[in-house]
Scaffold this motif. Structure first.
Motif, PDB file in Angstrom:
ATOM      1  N   LYS A 104       0.828  -1.202   0.000  1.00  0.00           N
ATOM      2  CA  LYS A 104       0.000   0.000   0.000  1.00  0.00           C
ATOM      3  C   LYS A 104       0.861   1.248   0.000  1.00  0.00           C
ATOM      4  O   LYS A 104       0.686   2.137  -0.815  1.00  0.00           O
ATOM      5  CB  LYS A 104      -0.856   0.020   1.262  1.00  0.00           C
ATOM      6  CG  LYS A 104      -2.305  -0.332   0.967  1.00  0.00           C
ATOM      7  CD  LYS A 104      -3.115  -0.178   2.214  1.00  0.00           C
ATOM      8  CE  LYS A 104      -4.158  -1.271   2.287  1.00  0.00           C
ATOM      9  NZ  LYS A 104      -4.400  -1.741   3.614  1.00  0.00           N
ATOM     10  N   SER A 105       1.807   1.251   0.915  1.00  0.00           N
ATOM     11  CA  SER A 105       2.554   2.501   1.059  1.00  0.00           C
ATOM     12  C   SER A 105       3.413   2.741  -0.176  1.00  0.00           C
ATOM     13  O   SER A 105       3.601   3.863  -0.589  1.00  0.00           O
ATOM     14  CB  SER A 105       3.425   2.462   2.319  1.00  0.00           C
ATOM     15  OG  SER A 105       4.240   1.316   2.273  1.00  0.00           O
ATOM     16  N   ARG A 106       3.920   1.647  -0.724  1.00  0.00           N
ATOM     17  CA  ARG A 106       4.749   1.841  -1.903  1.00  0.00           C
ATOM     18  C   ARG A 106       3.876   2.396  -3.029  1.00  0.00           C
ATOM     19  O   ARG A 106       4.241   3.351  -3.696  1.00  0.00           O
ATOM     20  CB  ARG A 106       5.372   0.505  -2.318  1.00  0.00           C
ATOM     21  CG  ARG A 106       6.615   0.705  -3.121  1.00  0.00           C
ATOM     22  CD  ARG A 106       7.425  -0.570  -3.181  1.00  0.00           C
ATOM     23  NE  ARG A 106       7.880  -0.982  -1.876  1.00  0.00           N
ATOM     24  CZ  ARG A 106       8.160  -2.235  -1.563  1.00  0.00           C
ATOM     25  NH1 ARG A 106       7.986  -3.186  -2.444  1.00  0.00           N
ATOM     26  NH2 ARG A 106       8.594  -2.539  -0.375  1.00  0.00           N
TER      27      ARG A 106
ATOM     28  N   SER B 104       3.264   5.988  -2.448  1.00  0.00           N
ATOM     29  CA  SER B 104       4.336   6.941  -2.708  1.00  0.00           C
ATOM     30  C   SER B 104       4.602   7.074  -4.211  1.00  0.00           C
ATOM     31  O   SER B 104       4.952   8.136  -4.680  1.00  0.00           O
ATOM     32  CB  SER B 104       5.606   6.532  -1.968  1.00  0.00           C
ATOM     33  OG  SER B 104       6.055   5.295  -2.476  1.00  0.00           O
TER      34      SER B 104
ATOM     35  N   TYR C 259      10.315   0.616   6.366  1.00  0.00           N
ATOM     36  CA  TYR C 259       9.428   1.066   5.290  1.00  0.00           C
ATOM     37  C   TYR C 259       9.518   0.159   4.078  1.00  0.00           C
ATOM     38  O   TYR C 259       8.785   0.330   3.116  1.00  0.00           O
ATOM     39  CB  TYR C 259       9.788   2.499   4.856  1.00  0.00           C
ATOM     40  CG  TYR C 259       9.323   3.539   5.853  1.00  0.00           C
ATOM     41  CD1 TYR C 259       8.163   3.355   6.587  1.00  0.00           C
ATOM     42  CD2 TYR C 259      10.045   4.714   6.034  1.00  0.00           C
ATOM     43  CE1 TYR C 259       7.743   4.308   7.495  1.00  0.00           C
ATOM     44  CE2 TYR C 259       9.620   5.674   6.934  1.00  0.00           C
ATOM     45  CZ  TYR C 259       8.480   5.453   7.671  1.00  0.00           C
ATOM     46  OH  TYR C 259       8.066   6.395   8.558  1.00  0.00           O
TER      47      TYR C 259
ATOM     48  N   ALA D  13      -2.433   5.108   6.551  1.00  0.00           N
ATOM     49  CA  ALA D  13      -2.333   5.187   5.096  1.00  0.00           C
ATOM     50  C   ALA D  13      -3.638   5.704   4.508  1.00  0.00           C
ATOM     51  O   ALA D  13      -3.646   6.502   3.577  1.00  0.00           O
ATOM     52  CB  ALA D  13      -1.989   3.817   4.520  1.00  0.00           C
TER      53      ALA D  13
ATOM     54  N   LYS E  55       5.407   9.479   5.061  1.00  0.00           N
ATOM     55  CA  LYS E  55       6.390   8.710   5.818  1.00  0.00           C
ATOM     56  C   LYS E  55       6.821   9.427   7.093  1.00  0.00           C
ATOM     57  O   LYS E  55       6.934   8.836   8.168  1.00  0.00           O
ATOM     58  CB  LYS E  55       7.641   8.447   4.950  1.00  0.00           C
ATOM     59  CG  LYS E  55       7.383   7.499   3.806  1.00  0.00           C
ATOM     60  CD  LYS E  55       7.397   6.066   4.290  1.00  0.00           C
ATOM     61  CE  LYS E  55       6.656   5.139   3.384  1.00  0.00           C
ATOM     62  NZ  LYS E  55       7.316   4.812   2.144  1.00  0.00           N
TER      63      LYS E  55
ATOM     64  N   GLN F 118       4.163   9.374   9.582  1.00  0.00           N
ATOM     65  CA  GLN F 118       4.062   8.018  10.145  1.00  0.00           C
ATOM     66  C   GLN F 118       5.102   7.832  11.232  1.00  0.00           C
ATOM     67  O   GLN F 118       4.827   7.288  12.306  1.00  0.00           O
ATOM     68  CB  GLN F 118       4.302   6.974   9.047  1.00  0.00           C
ATOM     69  CG  GLN F 118       3.065   6.628   8.258  1.00  0.00           C
ATOM     70  CD  GLN F 118       3.329   5.475   7.294  1.00  0.00           C
ATOM     71  OE1 GLN F 118       4.280   4.729   7.445  1.00  0.00           O
ATOM     72  NE2 GLN F 118       2.477   5.377   6.285  1.00  0.00           N
TER      73      GLN F 118
END
Lengths: 430, 293, 301
Positions: free
Chosen positions: B9-11, B14, C108, C204, C210, C213
């Motif tokens: 998700k985070s990738r 971004s 991450y 999210a 980031k 977070q």
């Protein structure tokens, strides 16, 4: 003598035997009266314990088949053994660690005999003795001097071995000018190598009573005194750029090979180092040994003294076997010869490496025992004042001052040591 | 598994921003990581080189010079046989197994009580554990030695085991951190079913603590494995020698055979590395709440 | 510390109470016993020795009361070595910052995570003596570092890393950072990984970046472990021993308070004085820890 002594001790221990639970089998003797049972031997030679020492145990067992010899080897020997000596469990045979004062000897170690008697048979019986009783015999006797590379000396055009500090410095200058070798290698990083200089106070003094006289002076580091002369040479070597570029990262192990092959010209070391350096040299005959460059009216002296002394734990449960090992080790093992020293028995053979000293007519100086009532004074002043005659600390300080890492002069360091010495002496001596 | 979803998700998030700064940051991150890895490895590679050199070669060549023969295993043979490393591994294995098992169980017990119950003196107990780490161990050697000797443990395996077994504040904190992230509702629902605290601890808490246990094992294990002072001082008997003492077989008062010591270091590090690689996924697996949902 | 709120079970309340008491007693007994015998007792002995004049051998002790302390406090030289700890203190902050940074970065998600983690942690697995010798090699003239600097064209930066009195402690502190950074890194990573995934999911969805977070999720959850590591690391900086002792023996201005203590005991056989030094060090550490605790408490409010 030895047999008589052993018999006396055996008799004595048997008399005491009833005190030790477990009885005759495990300690003292087997049923037919032979020396038997296990003993533990402490040693500082971690490097030899599985090879040479295992071989010694085998040879010892040919004479005393019923004794089981166990070794415990430790680095930082003195530090660890001193901690262990706070209990009764510090092996049966051990090397007397640094920092045991003469009056304490009898609390920890079995008396070996009257010093006068021991002197007929062994060298340096006074070094670990108190009130006429000897507690330890050296494993080997070393001479002190400077290991040098003969080939480099030839290449630098040095024909005569220098016998003054100035002459030695000139020789080093010549080496620096005419060869690629490092004239002198301090081995500063190892720490212990710096303490090899301390013995030369007696080489300079040329007097077996000099060390005892330190208890009667307030300024042993004053100009003109042996300590001043010895350490001034150390300072000058570094200050004049005649030592390695970076003393803080020296490596002892490789320095031996480098002296052997001529990358290094000189190092101040005891005679024990000679066989080790020869073993690593391209040509062992290049490795020479010279006395400390100083003479009294033409007479050059070399300090000599015992290595660690072998002794028996007073709490040992198997003293007959422990004593048997001790005497066998100093008389029969050949350890001294193996390590380049003089065997600790009277009339022992001088090793080849020291023959050069004899040829030069060097006067060997070994320290006399302290006068009665003054035993241990010098060591006590040293300890109380935190001087560290046999510790690397102030030597490191001298070298640091010489390469410019400290803003104090040589004379300031000496004055500082005198001040500490004087204050400590006031506390220690009546 | 949940975590991977997050990464995805985070990738996605971004990248969907699609600006070049994201790529720049990513590039920079990798550059930093590679630098860190290089810095960590460089000094160690030197040891590997040294371990493959002959004594003469070692004495005469620089640190970064490659060994002439990459298959010169003589130092390894010497380190292993003369250093008696087989016995060392055996002893280290036994001592570590017992002391680490004890340390984990005791640490988890202490942490469980400290995390789940309020009782007078709780802060004091924590303070005492912290207090213990504030004293440099070197300075209390003589006193500790006398105690070990008085207990009749000197020169026995038990000396090492007990000295290593003591719980340290780090282990307790790792367990506490973990227990705090375990919801109390877990315990409570078990209590509703009438489970005793002991059962809760054994059946629920301990299994869930696995990742924390692994971390503690690694940290304490490394400490025990590399500790040479304790075996030296308390267990000098050759039959009790441990791996760490093998290094000192080649360090005598008159010199150190660094090329053999290097080989011993490499040999000694291999099991650690293997164990670490095997277990690391457990360490980092993190805590999934799948079991609870 | 979340004590269980006692309002859930109706059943066996009393028995749970009894159980709790028994459990608290039994579960703490063994850990505290070990702690007492092998740590606290030696420390108490140390306090006692500090009132004596004792050569560390035999029982010829002399009670000197606070004599050892007055000797330490009347001689500022004994404290001058504490300035060396400042280098390690700065090193410590760098070490923790790096550890936290890399732990966050890796959490991450990057490629080759396992490799990076393993490599960074590896130094911590090494034996201290081996590290000492590796770094003597590293810093010596034309050693690893100099060769590397010349390789990348930074030959002008070459110095005598250990001979130069202004650099020696920086070099040693850097060695310490190299050794322990991976340890803090793994601890932080473990703590970060134990944060439940849903929290990230929620974040999210809220569109947190980031940095946010890290600030609002990661840091608060691992705050306690960061604080503990900070306390331990600062105390470690005050009681540095192994690396300078192995590498330089405390020479050339690298002597630390603990090296000085060990030398006093084992070189000069002054066990009483050395114990007093250890006690003084202990109180310094206690003071610093107390101050940190206060600071964190304030921060929490």
């Amino acid at each position: 003598m030895k047999k008589v002594l052993t018999a006396v001790v055996v008799f004595f221990v048997l008399g005491m035997g009833s005190l030790f639970a477990g009885g005759g089998d495990e300690a003292g003797r087997s049923s037919d009266g032979r020396v038997a049972g296990p003993i533990t031997v402490l040693t500082n030679r971690t490097d030899l314990v599985d090879t040479l020492f295992a071989d010694y145990a085998r040879r010892f067992n040919q004479i005393y088949p019923d004794v089981q010899v166990n070794f415990e080897a430790m680095t930082d020997y003195s530090g660890i053994v001193k901690i262990r000596m706070n209990t009764k469990d510090y092996g049966d045979v051990l090397l007397i660690p640094d920092g045991v004062t003469p009056p304490q000897l009898g609390d920890f170690f079995e008396p070996l005999g009257p010093t006068a008697e021991m002197a007929k048979k062994y060298l340096m019986p006074t070094e670990q003795a108190y009130q006429g009783t000897t507690y330890g015999i050296p494993v080997s006797v070393n001479a002190n001097g400077i290991v040098y590379n003969k080939r480099i000396f030839r290449e630098a055009g040095i024909t005569e071995l220098p016998n003054t500090p100035e002459g030695f410095l000139e020789a080093l200058e010549a080496i620096k000018a005419n060869t690629d070798a490092i004239p002198y290698y301090t081995n500063y990083a190892s720490g212990w190598a710096l303490t090899q200089w301390e013995a030369h106070r007696s080489s300079v003094a040329g007097d077996p009573d000099f060390v005892n006289s330190l208890a009667h002076t307030d300024a042993p580091f004053a100009p003109g005194e042996p300590h001043y002369i010895v350490y001034k040479l150390m300072y000058d070597i570094v200050a004049r750029g005649l030592a390695e570029a970076d003393p803080t990262t020296t490596d002892w192990e490789s320095s031996k090979a480098r002296l052997g092959n001529g990358e290094i010209a000189t190092m101040v070391l005891g005679s024990w180092a000679i066989p080790q350096i020869q073993a690593l040299a391209d040509d062992p005959s290049d490795v020479g040994y010279m006395p400390f460059p100083y003479n009294n009216n033409g007479i050059v002296s070399a300090a000599s003294g015992g290595d660690y002394k072998l002794a028996v734990n007073i709490h040992s449960k198997n003293k007959p076997a422990a004593l048997a090992w001790l005497y066998w080790f100093v008389e029969e093992s050949g350890f001294a010869k193996e390590t380049g020293g003089i065997p600790p028995v009277v009339g022992g053979e001088v090793p080849e490496s020291l023959q050069a000293f004899a040829d030069l007519g060097v006067n060997f100086v070994s320290n006399n025992p302290a006068p009665a009532g003054e035993e241990g004074w010098v060591d006590e002043i040293d300890r109380e004042g935190e001087i560290g005659l046999w510790e690397p600390n102030f030597k490191a300080r001298i070298i640091e001052a010489a390469f410019g890492a400290r803003n104090e002069t040589f004379d300031q360091i000496m004055a500082d040591l005198n001040e500490d010495w004087k204050a400590a002496r006031a506390v220690v001596t009546p | 598994m949940v975590r991977n979803a997050v990464y995805r998700k985070s990738r996605v998030a971004s990248i969907s921003q699609g600006d070049s700064t994201a790529y720049l940051i990513r590039g920079l991150s990798y550059a930093l990581l590679i630098m860190a890895a290089f810095a960590a490895l460089l000094p160690i590679v030197v040891v590997l080189f040294a371990s493959l050199k002959t004594p003469a070669e070692y004495a005469q060549s620089g640190a970064l010079v490659l060994p002439q023969n990459w298959l010169n295993l003589e130092n390894y043979r010497r380190a292993f046989t003369e250093g008696n490393m087989l016995l060392g591994f055996l002893n280290t294995g036994i001592t570590m197994a017992i002391s680490l098992f004890g340390a984990v169980v005791l640490g988890a017990m202490a942490a469980y009580v400290l995390s789940r119950f309020a009782f007078p003196g709780k802060r004091l107990v924590l303070m005492l554990f912290l207090f213990a780490t504030l004293v440099p161990g070197v300075t209390t050697q003589v006193a500790t030695f006398k105690i070990v000797n008085a207990l009749g443990l000197y020169n026995t395996r038990m000396a090492g085991i007990l000295l290593f077994m003591g719980t340290d504040i780090i282990s307790i904190y790792i367990f506490l951190q973990f227990l705090d992230s375990l919801p109390v509702s877990l315990d409570e629902s078990a209590m509703l079913e009438g489970a005793s605290y002991l059962t809760i601890f054994r059946r629920i808490i301990m299994p869930l603590l696995k990742p924390a246990i692994t971390t503690v094992l690694i940290i304490k294990g490394v400490g025990v494995y590399n500790n040479f002072y304790t075996p030296f001082l308390y267990m000098p008997k050759p039959s009790l020698h441990m791996v760490s003492t093998a290094l000192f077989k080649f360090q005598g008062p008159y010199g150190s055979q660094w090329e053999v010591i290097s080989a011993a270091v490499i040999i000694a590090t291999i099991p650690t590395l293997l164990i670490f690689i095997t277990l690391q996924k457990y360490i980092y697996n993190g805590f999934t709440q799948g079991a609870i949902k | 510390m979340k004590p269980i709120k006692r309002e859930v079970p109706m059943l066996g309340t009393a028995s749970y109470k009894v159980q709790r008491r028994i459990l608290i007693g039994t579960f703490l007994l063994a850990p505290l016993a070990l702690l007492f015998v092998f740590t606290l007792l030696p420390v108490l002995n140390m306090f006692y020795y500090s009132l004596l004049e004792w050569k560390g051998l035999g029982d010829n002790t002399r009670f000197v009361g606070l004599g050892n302390y007055s000797r330490i406090f009347s001689n500022p030289e004994y404290f001058s070595v504490l300035t060396v700890s400042l280098y390690y203190l700065l090193g410590t902050f760098l070490q923790l910052a790096l550890a936290l940074f890399f732990a966050t970065l890796i959490s991450y998600g990057v490629r080759f995570r396992e490799f990076f983690k393993g490599v960074m942690f590896f130094p911590f697995l090494m034996n201290g003596v081996a590290i000492g010798f590796i770094f003597l090699y590293f810093y010596r003239p034309d050693g690893t570092l100099d060769s590397f600097l010349r390789l990348i064209g930074a030959g002008d930066a070459v110095r005598y890393w250990l001979r130069n009195p202004g650099l020696i402690n920086i070099s040693l502190a850097a060695t310490s950072v190299w050794r322990y950074m991976g340890f803090n890194f793994v601890i932080f990573l473990g703590a970060i990984q134990s944060i439940p995934g849903e929290i990230y999911d929620a974040a999210a969805i809220d569109g947190a970046n980031k940095w946010q977070q890290f600030l609002y999720i990661i840091y608060p959850s691992i705050k306690r472990i960061v604080q503990l590591n900070l306390i331990l690391a600062i105390n470690g900086a005050i009681s540095v021993f192994e690396i300078p002792y192995i590498m330089t023996g405390g020479n050339n201005g690298s002597r630390t308070f603990v090296i000085q203590t060990v030398e006093t005991a084992f070189k000069y056989n002054k066990f009483g004085l050395a114990s007093a030094m250890a006690v003084v060090l202990f109180f310094i550490v206690l003071l610093v820890t107390g101050m940190q605790n206060l600071f964190f408490k304030k921060e929490d409010q």
